[in-house]
Write a protein that holds these residues in place. Structure first.
Motif, PDB file in Angstrom:
ATOM      1  N   VAL A 153      11.161  -0.264  -7.642  1.00  0.00           N
ATOM      2  CA  VAL A 153       9.856  -0.876  -7.379  1.00  0.00           C
ATOM      3  C   VAL A 153       9.244  -0.219  -6.144  1.00  0.00           C
ATOM      4  CG1 VAL A 153       8.680  -3.028  -6.772  1.00  0.00           C
ATOM      5  CG2 VAL A 153      10.582  -3.067  -8.394  1.00  0.00           C
ATOM      6  N   SER A 154       7.967   0.038  -6.174  1.00  0.00           N
ATOM      7  CA  SER A 154       7.316   0.641  -5.012  1.00  0.00           C
ATOM      8  C   SER A 154       7.278  -0.330  -3.837  1.00  0.00           C
ATOM      9  CB  SER A 154       5.888   1.061  -5.367  1.00  0.00           C
ATOM     10  OG  SER A 154       5.064  -0.073  -5.571  1.00  0.00           O
ATOM     11  N   ARG A 155       7.190   0.224  -2.637  1.00  0.00           N
ATOM     12  CA  ARG A 155       7.133  -0.617  -1.440  1.00  0.00           C
ATOM     13  C   ARG A 155       5.944  -1.576  -1.495  1.00  0.00           C
ATOM     14  NH1 ARG A 155       5.740   1.995   2.964  1.00  0.00           N
ATOM     15  NH2 ARG A 155       5.088   3.882   1.859  1.00  0.00           N
ATOM     16  N   ALA A 156       4.803  -1.074  -1.948  1.00  0.00           N
ATOM     17  CA  ALA A 156       3.589  -1.894  -1.984  1.00  0.00           C
ATOM     18  C   ALA A 156       3.718  -3.042  -2.980  1.00  0.00           C
ATOM     19  CB  ALA A 156       2.384  -1.029  -2.322  1.00  0.00           C
ATOM     20  N   SER A 157       4.295  -2.771  -4.145  1.00  0.00           N
ATOM     21  CA  SER A 157       4.456  -3.827  -5.154  1.00  0.00           C
ATOM     22  C   SER A 157       5.418  -4.903  -4.673  1.00  0.00           C
ATOM     23  CB  SER A 157       4.962  -3.231  -6.472  1.00  0.00           C
ATOM     24  OG  SER A 157       3.986  -2.441  -7.080  1.00  0.00           O
ATOM     25  N   ALA A 158       6.550  -4.472  -4.102  1.00  0.00           N
ATOM     26  CA  ALA A 158       7.537  -5.430  -3.606  1.00  0.00           C
ATOM     27  C   ALA A 158       6.949  -6.290  -2.495  1.00  0.00           C
ATOM     28  CB  ALA A 158       8.772  -4.680  -3.098  1.00  0.00           C
ATOM     29  N   ALA A 159       6.223  -5.654  -1.578  1.00  0.00           N
ATOM     30  CA  ALA A 159       5.628  -6.397  -0.460  1.00  0.00           C
ATOM     31  C   ALA A 159       4.541  -7.350  -0.951  1.00  0.00           C
ATOM     32  CB  ALA A 159       5.049  -5.428   0.564  1.00  0.00           C
ATOM     33  N   ALA A 160       3.774  -6.948  -1.967  1.00  0.00           N
ATOM     34  CA  ALA A 160       2.706  -7.800  -2.491  1.00  0.00           C
ATOM     35  C   ALA A 160       3.273  -9.080  -3.084  1.00  0.00           C
ATOM     36  CB  ALA A 160       1.900  -7.043  -3.549  1.00  0.00           C
ATOM     37  N   VAL A 161       4.384  -8.970  -3.815  1.00  0.00           N
ATOM     38  CA  VAL A 161       4.999 -10.156  -4.413  1.00  0.00           C
ATOM     39  C   VAL A 161       5.583 -11.066  -3.332  1.00  0.00           C
ATOM     40  CG1 VAL A 161       6.928 -10.937  -5.832  1.00  0.00           C
ATOM     41  CG2 VAL A 161       5.445  -9.112  -6.657  1.00  0.00           C
ATOM     42  N   ILE A 162       6.286 -10.476  -2.389  1.00  0.00           N
ATOM     43  CA  ILE A 162       6.906 -11.282  -1.330  1.00  0.00           C
ATOM     44  C   ILE A 162       5.832 -11.937  -0.456  1.00  0.00           C
ATOM     45  CG2 ILE A 162       8.285 -11.129   0.794  1.00  0.00           C
ATOM     46  CD1 ILE A 162      10.002  -9.033  -0.686  1.00  0.00           C
ATOM     47  N   THR A 417      -3.463 -15.626   1.064  1.00  0.00           N
ATOM     48  CA  THR A 417      -2.749 -14.446   0.586  1.00  0.00           C
ATOM     49  C   THR A 417      -3.697 -13.263   0.399  1.00  0.00           C
ATOM     50  OG1 THR A 417      -1.309 -16.011  -0.572  1.00  0.00           O
ATOM     51  CG2 THR A 417      -1.048 -13.706  -1.134  1.00  0.00           C
ATOM     52  N   MET A 418      -5.005 -13.496   0.440  1.00  0.00           N
ATOM     53  CA  MET A 418      -5.981 -12.416   0.341  1.00  0.00           C
ATOM     54  C   MET A 418      -6.526 -12.005   1.703  1.00  0.00           C
ATOM     55  SD  MET A 418      -8.217 -13.390  -3.053  1.00  0.00           S
ATOM     56  CE  MET A 418      -8.774 -15.004  -2.510  1.00  0.00           C
ATOM     57  N   CYS A 419      -5.984 -12.599   2.768  1.00  0.00           N
ATOM     58  CA  CYS A 419      -6.535 -12.385   4.115  1.00  0.00           C
ATOM     59  C   CYS A 419      -5.691 -11.385   4.903  1.00  0.00           C
ATOM     60  CB  CYS A 419      -6.618 -13.715   4.856  1.00  0.00           C
ATOM     61  SG  CYS A 419      -7.122 -13.536   6.565  1.00  0.00           S
ATOM     62  N   PRO A 420      -6.264 -10.287   5.354  1.00  0.00           N
ATOM     63  CA  PRO A 420      -5.487  -9.275   6.082  1.00  0.00           C
ATOM     64  C   PRO A 420      -5.037  -9.715   7.467  1.00  0.00           C
ATOM     65  CG  PRO A 420      -7.813  -8.668   6.025  1.00  0.00           C
ATOM     66  CD  PRO A 420      -7.658  -9.859   5.129  1.00  0.00           C
ATOM     67  N   ILE A 421      -5.586 -10.824   7.998  1.00  0.00           N
ATOM     68  CA  ILE A 421      -5.157 -11.280   9.315  1.00  0.00           C
ATOM     69  C   ILE A 421      -4.236 -12.493   9.227  1.00  0.00           C
ATOM     70  CG2 ILE A 421      -7.208 -10.372  10.475  1.00  0.00           C
ATOM     71  CD1 ILE A 421      -8.311 -13.235  10.594  1.00  0.00           C
ATOM     72  N   VAL A 428       4.782  -9.094   6.605  1.00  0.00           N
ATOM     73  CA  VAL A 428       5.344  -8.381   5.450  1.00  0.00           C
ATOM     74  C   VAL A 428       4.878  -6.928   5.417  1.00  0.00           C
ATOM     75  CG1 VAL A 428       5.322  -8.271   2.926  1.00  0.00           C
ATOM     76  CG2 VAL A 428       5.686 -10.456   4.070  1.00  0.00           C
ATOM     77  N   SER A 429       3.598  -6.703   5.650  1.00  0.00           N
ATOM     78  CA  SER A 429       3.085  -5.327   5.613  1.00  0.00           C
ATOM     79  C   SER A 429       3.702  -4.482   6.718  1.00  0.00           C
ATOM     80  CB  SER A 429       1.558  -5.323   5.733  1.00  0.00           C
ATOM     81  OG  SER A 429       1.143  -5.886   6.975  1.00  0.00           O
ATOM     82  N   GLY A 430       3.950  -5.081   7.888  1.00  0.00           N
ATOM     83  CA  GLY A 430       4.565  -4.339   8.985  1.00  0.00           C
ATOM     84  C   GLY A 430       5.959  -3.855   8.636  1.00  0.00           C
ATOM     85  N   ILE A 431       6.765  -4.714   8.026  1.00  0.00           N
ATOM     86  CA  ILE A 431       8.127  -4.321   7.640  1.00  0.00           C
ATOM     87  C   ILE A 431       8.097  -3.276   6.528  1.00  0.00           C
ATOM     88  CG2 ILE A 431      10.286  -5.161   6.639  1.00  0.00           C
ATOM     89  CD1 ILE A 431       9.760  -7.829   8.035  1.00  0.00           C
ATOM     90  N   ALA A 432       7.152  -3.406   5.608  1.00  0.00           N
ATOM     91  CA  ALA A 432       7.059  -2.470   4.484  1.00  0.00           C
ATOM     92  C   ALA A 432       6.427  -1.135   4.874  1.00  0.00           C
ATOM     93  CB  ALA A 432       6.261  -3.106   3.352  1.00  0.00           C
ATOM     94  N   GLY A 433       5.888  -1.022   6.079  1.00  0.00           N
ATOM     95  CA  GLY A 433       5.248   0.215   6.514  1.00  0.00           C
ATOM     96  C   GLY A 433       3.883   0.432   5.892  1.00  0.00           C
ATOM     97  N   LEU A 434       3.174  -0.660   5.617  1.00  0.00           N
ATOM     98  CA  LEU A 434       1.837  -0.586   5.023  1.00  0.00           C
ATOM     99  C   LEU A 434       0.836  -1.213   5.988  1.00  0.00           C
ATOM    100  CD1 LEU A 434       2.844  -2.059   1.544  1.00  0.00           C
ATOM    101  CD2 LEU A 434       2.485   0.370   2.017  1.00  0.00           C
ATOM    102  N   SER A 435      -0.438  -0.924   5.769  1.00  0.00           N
ATOM    103  CA  SER A 435      -1.464  -1.645   6.522  1.00  0.00           C
ATOM    104  C   SER A 435      -1.736  -2.967   5.815  1.00  0.00           C
ATOM    105  CB  SER A 435      -2.747  -0.826   6.619  1.00  0.00           C
ATOM    106  OG  SER A 435      -3.466  -0.894   5.398  1.00  0.00           O
ATOM    107  N   PRO A 436      -2.137  -4.009   6.541  1.00  0.00           N
ATOM    108  CA  PRO A 436      -2.457  -5.280   5.881  1.00  0.00           C
ATOM    109  C   PRO A 436      -3.514  -5.135   4.797  1.00  0.00           C
ATOM    110  CG  PRO A 436      -2.315  -5.595   8.258  1.00  0.00           C
ATOM    111  CD  PRO A 436      -2.255  -4.109   8.014  1.00  0.00           C
ATOM    112  N   PHE A 437      -4.445  -4.201   4.974  1.00  0.00           N
ATOM    113  CA  PHE A 437      -5.497  -4.009   3.972  1.00  0.00           C
ATOM    114  C   PHE A 437      -4.941  -3.394   2.697  1.00  0.00           C
ATOM    115  CE2 PHE A 437      -7.769  -4.274   7.984  1.00  0.00           C
ATOM    116  CZ  PHE A 437      -8.802  -5.144   7.669  1.00  0.00           C
ATOM    117  N   GLU A 438      -3.944  -2.501   2.821  1.00  0.00           N
ATOM    118  CA  GLU A 438      -3.286  -1.965   1.619  1.00  0.00           C
ATOM    119  C   GLU A 438      -2.592  -3.079   0.854  1.00  0.00           C
ATOM    120  OE1 GLU A 438      -1.296   2.181   2.008  1.00  0.00           O
ATOM    121  OE2 GLU A 438      -1.199   1.286   4.017  1.00  0.00           O
TER     122      GLU A 438
END
Length: 462
Positions: A153-162, A417-421, A428-438
């Motif tokens: 599973v991609s990092r983004a998909s896993a982080a989105a579900v969690i 869950t739709m809010c980047p802040i 979750v995005s920080g641990i996954a190495g993504l930006s909150p907007f991604e």
């Protein structure tokens, strides 16, 4: 019309300050005072004559004092006890034991996107007992995230579900659910079983299926665009990472301890056995005592077991500063809006639309809730600020308040869950190495489906 204009200007000011990272409770408090002053200039005073101090400046403070007196002994104490119990469960390793027990069967699923869907369902179930969205998100990032990555599973998909596992504020441990039950004049267990569960089951199924297809679509799109993640060999095996994630977890029987309050409250409720009356506060105290006894018998160290109970009071104090204070300030903000009359004007306009009034009213309240949550990053702040309007709004179009309260209350968690802040999205995005907007780009389409199903299921079942 002037009331609407002032209300919108104040809301815009609050949104600006929150986005600039000012402390939300004091911003809401000051905004409430501004609207109360404007209302007073229009002839509507902050408090009734019988409760007036006979000095306007003191009356502003008196309005806030009255709200605090009404909230702290009831809802405020409920929330503090729930937080204390939750922190205690974390301290003795019971929360990790529950997650470990729930996560273990997931390792048998080999289809990456089926695993994503099931992970959301399991995570939403755990959210009934671990009432911190950030706390649950961090636990799942440490435990199930490595397993998802290992299965492709991609990092983004896993982080989105969690990041979306707490998108529904369900159950007696949810402060929003407690507030909604209070508005409807019922107990929180009855509200959970009779009002929340039918709608929530439909939304949970929609989110699970939505993640399956939408995350797969995003991943395939990334592959076609040449953005697929390189398959780097992990520094440590999945088993090693899972072992590290569950360091400090209690024995397997500790997994039952976080479930105790919900079980006690359902068993000793009018729906099962009403011969014994059990309040939420008493149920939590009983659960803490039982957990202490179990922890003492297991550890056989009275000193260590008593020391662990300090977490109860630490959790109570922490949530007072983060949530209870916010709730009281948000309610003063709501009082200011009510006194100013701007939102009431919108409600009256919707009520005048005859048969379309119900849907217009629902749309207005949902829009207010979603926008407020996305702007503030807090479902609690948004719901407690605007929920006092729900009974009036429902009465104005002649419908049961639950028809508005349930979808609006659930929409606050969905919108978070739709809010980047939002705290959980940032964590979750920080641990996954993504930006909150991604991350929000992945969660938003699923949450839009959830909002649609939330309204549809509410219309069918309520």
């Amino acid at each position: 019309m002037l009331g609407i204009l002032i209300t919108l200007l104040v809301i815009a000011g609050v949104a600006y300050c929150v986005l600039k990272n000012y402390y939300p409770p004091i911003i809401l408090l000051l905004a409430g005072f501004v609207m109360l002053i404007c209302a007073a200039l229009n002839g509507t005073m902050p408090v009734a004559d019988a409760k007036s101090t006979h000095f306007f400046g003191f009356d502003l403070a008196e309005a806030f004092t009255n709200l605090m007196k009404g909230r702290l002994p009831g809802l405020g104490l409920n929330i503090m006890l729930i937080a204390g119990f939750s922190v205690y469960m974390d301290r003795i390793g019971a929360s990790k034991a529950l997650v470990k027990l729930c996560v273990k069967p997931l390792s048998a699923i080999r289809s990456p996107y089926v695993l994503l869907a099931v992970t959301y369902v399991v995570g939403q179930f755990m959210a009934l007992f671990i009432n911190s969205a950030v706390g649950l998100g961090l636990l799942l990032m440490a435990s199930i995230y490595p397993l998802l990555i290992a299965l492709g599973v991609s990092r983004a998909s896993a982080a989105a579900v969690i990041g979306s596992t707490c998108c529904l504020d369900l159950g007696p441990s949810s402060s929003n659910a407690m507030r909604a039950a209070d508005l409807l004049g019922t107990d929180v267990v009855t509200y959970f079983v009779q009002s929340q569960i039918p709608v929530a089951l439909c939304v949970i199924a929609t989110v699970a299926v939505g993640h399956f297809f939408i995350q797969r679509w995003f991943d395939r799109k990334a592959q076609h665009a040449g953005e697929a993640e390189s398959a780097e060999a992990p520094a440590e095996s999945t088993d090693e990472r899972l072992k590290k994630a569950f360091e400090g977890a209690g024995p397997v029987h500790y997994a039952l301890l976080p479930v105790l309050p919900l079980v006690l409250l359902i068993v000793f409720s009018p729906m099962v056995y009403d011969g014994i009356k059990l309040s939420l506060q008493t149920g939590l105290i009983v659960s803490i005592i039982i957990a202490f006894v179990v922890d003492f018998i297991t550890r056989r160290s009275f000193r260590e077991s008593t020391k662990n109970t300090q977490a109860v009071f630490e959790g109570m104090g922490k949530v007072f500063t983060s949530t209870v204070g916010l709730i009281c300030c948000a309610e003063l903000f709501a009082l200011g809006m009510n006194k100013l009359g701007g939102i009431s004007t919108l409600i009256s306009m919707a009520a005048s639309m005859e048969s379309a009034g119900v849907w217009v009213m629902l749309l207005i309240m949902l829009t207010i809730m979603v926008v407020a949550t996305v702007v503030t990053g807090s479902g609690n702040a948004a719901f407690f600020a605007f929920s006092p309007l729900l009974p009036e709004a429902a009465a104005s179009v002649g419908i049961n308040a639950a028809i508005l309260a349930v979808p609006v209350q659930l929409s606050a968690g969905i919108a978070r869950t739709m809010c980047p802040i939002a705290g959980v999205i940032i964590a979750v995005s920080g641990i996954a190495g993504l930006s909150p907007f991604e991350l929000v780009r992945r969660t938003a389409p699923v949450m839009i489906l959830a909002l649609i199903m939330n309204v549809a299921a509410s219309a069918i079942f309520l």
